[in-house]
Design an enzyme around this catalytic site. Structure first.
Site, PDB file in Angstrom:
ATOM      1  N   GLY A   1       0.674  -5.030   1.078  1.00 29.04           N
ATOM      2  CA  GLY A   1      -0.560  -5.113   0.303  1.00 29.04           C
ATOM      3  C   GLY A   1      -0.359  -5.725  -1.080  1.00 29.04           C
ATOM      4  O   GLY A   1      -1.293  -6.298  -1.651  1.00 29.04           O
TER       5      GLY A   1
ATOM      6  N   GLU B   1      -0.568  -9.347  -0.411  1.00 26.88           N
ATOM      7  CA  GLU B   1      -1.955  -9.672  -0.044  1.00 26.88           C
ATOM      8  C   GLU B   1      -2.875  -9.678  -1.267  1.00 26.88           C
ATOM      9  O   GLU B   1      -3.762 -10.526  -1.397  1.00 26.88           O
ATOM     10  CB  GLU B   1      -2.450  -8.672   1.007  1.00 26.88           C
ATOM     11  CG  GLU B   1      -1.701  -8.800   2.323  1.00 26.88           C
ATOM     12  CD  GLU B   1      -2.028  -7.689   3.290  1.00 26.88           C
ATOM     13  OE1 GLU B   1      -1.645  -6.527   3.002  1.00 26.88           O
ATOM     14  OE2 GLU B   1      -2.662  -7.954   4.315  1.00 26.88           O
TER      15      GLU B   1
ATOM     16  N   GLU C   1       5.064  -4.926   7.134  1.00 27.60           N
ATOM     17  CA  GLU C   1       4.337  -3.854   7.839  1.00 27.60           C
ATOM     18  C   GLU C   1       4.870  -3.596   9.238  1.00 27.60           C
ATOM     19  O   GLU C   1       4.809  -2.472   9.739  1.00 27.60           O
ATOM     20  CB  GLU C   1       2.837  -4.190   7.927  1.00 27.60           C
ATOM     21  CG  GLU C   1       2.076  -4.056   6.612  1.00 27.60           C
ATOM     22  CD  GLU C   1       2.042  -5.328   5.788  1.00 27.60           C
ATOM     23  OE1 GLU C   1       2.886  -6.227   6.026  1.00 27.60           O
ATOM     24  OE2 GLU C   1       1.185  -5.418   4.896  1.00 27.60           O
TER      25      GLU C   1
ATOM     26  N   ALA D   1       0.863  -1.179   0.000  1.00 27.69           N
ATOM     27  CA  ALA D   1       0.000   0.000   0.000  1.00 27.69           C
ATOM     28  C   ALA D   1       0.908   1.240   0.000  1.00 27.69           C
ATOM     29  O   ALA D   1       2.061   1.168   0.433  1.00 27.69           O
ATOM     30  CB  ALA D   1      -0.885  -0.009   1.238  1.00 27.69           C
TER      31      ALA D   1
HETATM   32  N1  CAA Z   1       4.661   3.205  -0.576  1.00 24.85           N
HETATM   33  C1  CAA Z   1       5.075   4.371  -1.127  1.00 24.85           C
HETATM   34  N2  CAA Z   1       6.223   4.486  -1.814  1.00 24.85           N
HETATM   35  C2  CAA Z   1       7.000   3.405  -1.934  1.00 24.85           C
HETATM   36  C3  CAA Z   1       6.629   2.160  -1.385  1.00 24.85           C
HETATM   37  C4  CAA Z   1       5.386   2.084  -0.691  1.00 24.85           C
HETATM   38  N3  CAA Z   1       4.912   0.941  -0.167  1.00 24.85           N
HETATM   39  N4  CAA Z   1       7.612   1.269  -1.637  1.00 24.85           N
HETATM   40  C5  CAA Z   1       8.536   1.922  -2.353  1.00 24.85           C
HETATM   41  N5  CAA Z   1       8.188   3.212  -2.539  1.00 24.85           N
HETATM   42  C6  CAA Z   1       8.915   4.275  -3.227  1.00 24.85           C
HETATM   43  C7  CAA Z   1      10.063   4.779  -2.398  1.00 24.85           C
HETATM   44  O1  CAA Z   1       9.604   5.733  -1.464  1.00 24.85           O
HETATM   45  C8  CAA Z   1      10.954   5.376  -3.455  1.00 24.85           C
HETATM   46  O2  CAA Z   1      10.430   6.626  -3.842  1.00 24.85           O
HETATM   47  P1  CAA Z   1      11.383   7.929  -3.939  1.00 24.85           P
HETATM   48  O3  CAA Z   1      12.312   7.587  -5.081  1.00 24.85           O
HETATM   49  O4  CAA Z   1      10.421   9.030  -4.257  1.00 24.85           O
HETATM   50  O5  CAA Z   1      12.093   8.045  -2.640  1.00 24.85           O
HETATM   51  C9  CAA Z   1      10.765   4.417  -4.640  1.00 24.85           C
HETATM   52  O6  CAA Z   1       9.543   3.734  -4.389  1.00 24.85           O
HETATM   53  C10 CAA Z   1      11.855   3.376  -4.750  1.00 24.85           C
HETATM   54  O7  CAA Z   1      11.981   2.732  -3.489  1.00 24.85           O
HETATM   55  P2  CAA Z   1      13.378   2.573  -2.712  1.00 24.85           P
HETATM   56  O8  CAA Z   1      14.277   3.726  -3.001  1.00 24.85           O
HETATM   57  O9  CAA Z   1      13.055   2.302  -1.273  1.00 24.85           O
HETATM   58  O10 CAA Z   1      13.929   1.261  -3.437  1.00 24.85           O
HETATM   59  P3  CAA Z   1      14.902   0.150  -2.824  1.00 24.85           P
HETATM   60  O11 CAA Z   1      15.286  -0.713  -3.974  1.00 24.85           O
HETATM   61  O12 CAA Z   1      15.985   0.763  -2.010  1.00 24.85           O
HETATM   62  O13 CAA Z   1      13.986  -0.685  -1.805  1.00 24.85           O
HETATM   63  C11 CAA Z   1      11.990  -1.844  -1.099  1.00 24.85           C
HETATM   64  C12 CAA Z   1      12.901  -1.439  -2.285  1.00 24.85           C
HETATM   65  C13 CAA Z   1      12.746  -2.836  -0.196  1.00 24.85           C
HETATM   66  C14 CAA Z   1      10.752  -2.516  -1.689  1.00 24.85           C
HETATM   67  C15 CAA Z   1      11.603  -0.600  -0.278  1.00 24.85           C
HETATM   68  O14 CAA Z   1      11.105   0.380  -1.166  1.00 24.85           O
HETATM   69  C16 CAA Z   1      10.547  -0.846   0.761  1.00 24.85           C
HETATM   70  O15 CAA Z   1      10.856  -1.383   1.828  1.00 24.85           O
HETATM   71  N6  CAA Z   1       9.295  -0.411   0.491  1.00 24.85           N
HETATM   72  C17 CAA Z   1       8.205  -0.478   1.448  1.00 24.85           C
HETATM   73  C18 CAA Z   1       7.659  -1.889   1.590  1.00 24.85           C
HETATM   74  C19 CAA Z   1       6.572  -1.900   2.635  1.00 24.85           C
HETATM   75  O16 CAA Z   1       6.756  -1.573   3.788  1.00 24.85           O
HETATM   76  N7  CAA Z   1       5.350  -2.313   2.227  1.00 24.85           N
HETATM   77  C20 CAA Z   1       4.180  -2.394   3.110  1.00 24.85           C
HETATM   78  C21 CAA Z   1       3.324  -1.173   2.966  1.00 24.85           C
HETATM   79  S1  CAA Z   1       2.006  -1.075   4.161  1.00 24.85           S
HETATM   80  C22 CAA Z   1       0.804  -2.097   3.539  1.00 24.85           C
HETATM   81  O17 CAA Z   1       0.920  -2.666   2.477  1.00 24.85           O
HETATM   82  C23 CAA Z   1      -0.447  -2.208   4.397  1.00 24.85           C
HETATM   83  C24 CAA Z   1      -1.406  -3.267   3.993  1.00 24.85           C
HETATM   84  O18 CAA Z   1      -1.315  -4.384   4.440  1.00 24.85           O
HETATM   85  C25 CAA Z   1      -2.542  -2.966   3.103  1.00 24.85           C
END
Ligand code: CAA
Length: 257
Positions: free
Chosen positions: A108, A111, A131, A65
């Site tokens: 998400g 999921e 998460e 998400a």
């Molecule tokens: N939401 C918003 N933006 C996201 C994102 C997310 N879930 N995941 C990645 N991005 C964005 C980053 O912010 C970044 O944007 P900017 O260039 O503007 O800074 C861009 O995508 C590239 O990401 P990274 O620079 O972080 O790339 P990376 O290769 O270093 O890392 C990753 C990749 C490990 C996937 C890392 O991006 C990450 O950990 N992302 C978040 C994953 C996460 O926590 N997901 C769960 C979300 S909560 C949820 O889903 C709730 C639910 O159950 C419904």
């Protein structure tokens, strides 16, 4: 219909939906999820489509998400706007939906893939529920569908410690149907979807519904549902055609009625 966050096309009776926010690793924003709901409903209603494929790109199916869209939300806003409710459209789609997953399928994203009927993965796919690192827990089935697939011990590690699954591990746990090289996973998924799209449509619809009931009902209720659906199919022209074709040693011609 033009979409801002999706690329949508139809090929050989397969509706293909690609997430198109590559710079954000296909983070599932409310706007993207609203478009996904519309695209799924449109394909479900389209008689030229028999199966649906949901995919991202090689690097990411979806990294979850959209964190930026919910970082400042209050509990009351999350509850009253219940954006997750829009995600539930996928659970109401009658046609088979396959997720073609490469790279990140996190939070998400994972999921959503688990809410599809099948998952085809590329060798680079990585599945996880990170998460906990954000101070929250999964909100669209990550503690429920995942636990039923991998069992309590591993689900606890995944939800509480962000333990990730490789494509091959996910296949071993029955979450993923097949694993293919990155170069071919989407073509292989489209091939499988094309096969699904050419099966007897009413039987496919009831078969999907019946398998999903196994996760929702008691065994007795599930068996009763199955029996009713089985009987109902004898009211279709396709049942008569399928059995006649078998006896006459020829391929069946499905009509979807
Ligand atoms: N939401 C918003 N933006 C996201 C994102 C997310 N879930 N995941 C990645 N991005 C964005 C980053 O912010 C970044 O944007 P900017 O260039 O503007 O800074 C861009 O995508 C590239 O990401 P990274 O620079 O972080 O790339 P990376 O290769 O270093 O890392 C990753 C990749 C490990 C996937 C890392 O991006 C990450 O950990 N992302 C978040 C994953 C996460 O926590 N997901 C769960 C979300 S909560 C949820 O889903 C709730 C639910 O159950 C419904």
């Amino acid at each position: 219909m033009e979409y801002q966050y999706l690329i949508v096309e139809k090929k050989n009776r397969v509706g293909l939906i690609r997430f198109n926010r590559p710079k954000a690793l296909n983070a599932l924003s409310p706007e993207l999820m609203a478009e996904l709901g519309e695209a799924l409903e449109a394909f479900d209603a389209d008689p030229e489509v028999g199966a649906i494929v949901l995919t991202g790109n090689e690097r990411a199916f979806a990294a979850g998400a959209d964190i930026k869209a919910m970082a400042n939300a209050s509990a009351v806003e999350m509850l009253m706007n219940d954006l997750i409710q829009r995600w539930e459209t996928i659970l109401h789609v009658k046609k088979p939906v396959i997720a073609a997953v490469s790279g990140y399928a996190l939070g998400g994203g994972f999921e959503l893939a688990m809410a599809c009927d099948m998952i085809i993965a590329s060798e680079s796919a990585q599945f996880g529920q990170p998460e906990i690192n954000l101070g929250i827990i999964p909100g669209f089935g990550g503690t429920q569908r995942l636990t039923r697939a991998v069992g309590k011990a591993l689900a606890m590690e995944m939800v509480l410690l962000d333990r990730r699954l490789s494509a091959e591990e996910a296949r071993q746990f029955g979450l993923v149907n097949h694993v293919f090289p990155v170069e071919t996973y989407l073509d292989e998924t489209m091939k499988l979807a094309r096969k699904l799209a050419h099966q007897a449509p009413v039987a496919v619809r009831l078969g999907k519904e019946a398998v999903n009931k196994a996760f929702e009902l008691s065994l007795q209720e599930g068996l009763a549902f199955e029996r009713r659906a089985f009987h109902l199919l004898f009211a279709t022209e396709d049942q008569k055609e399928g059995m006649a074709a078998f006896i006459e040693k020829r391929p069946p011609q499905w009509k979807g009625r």
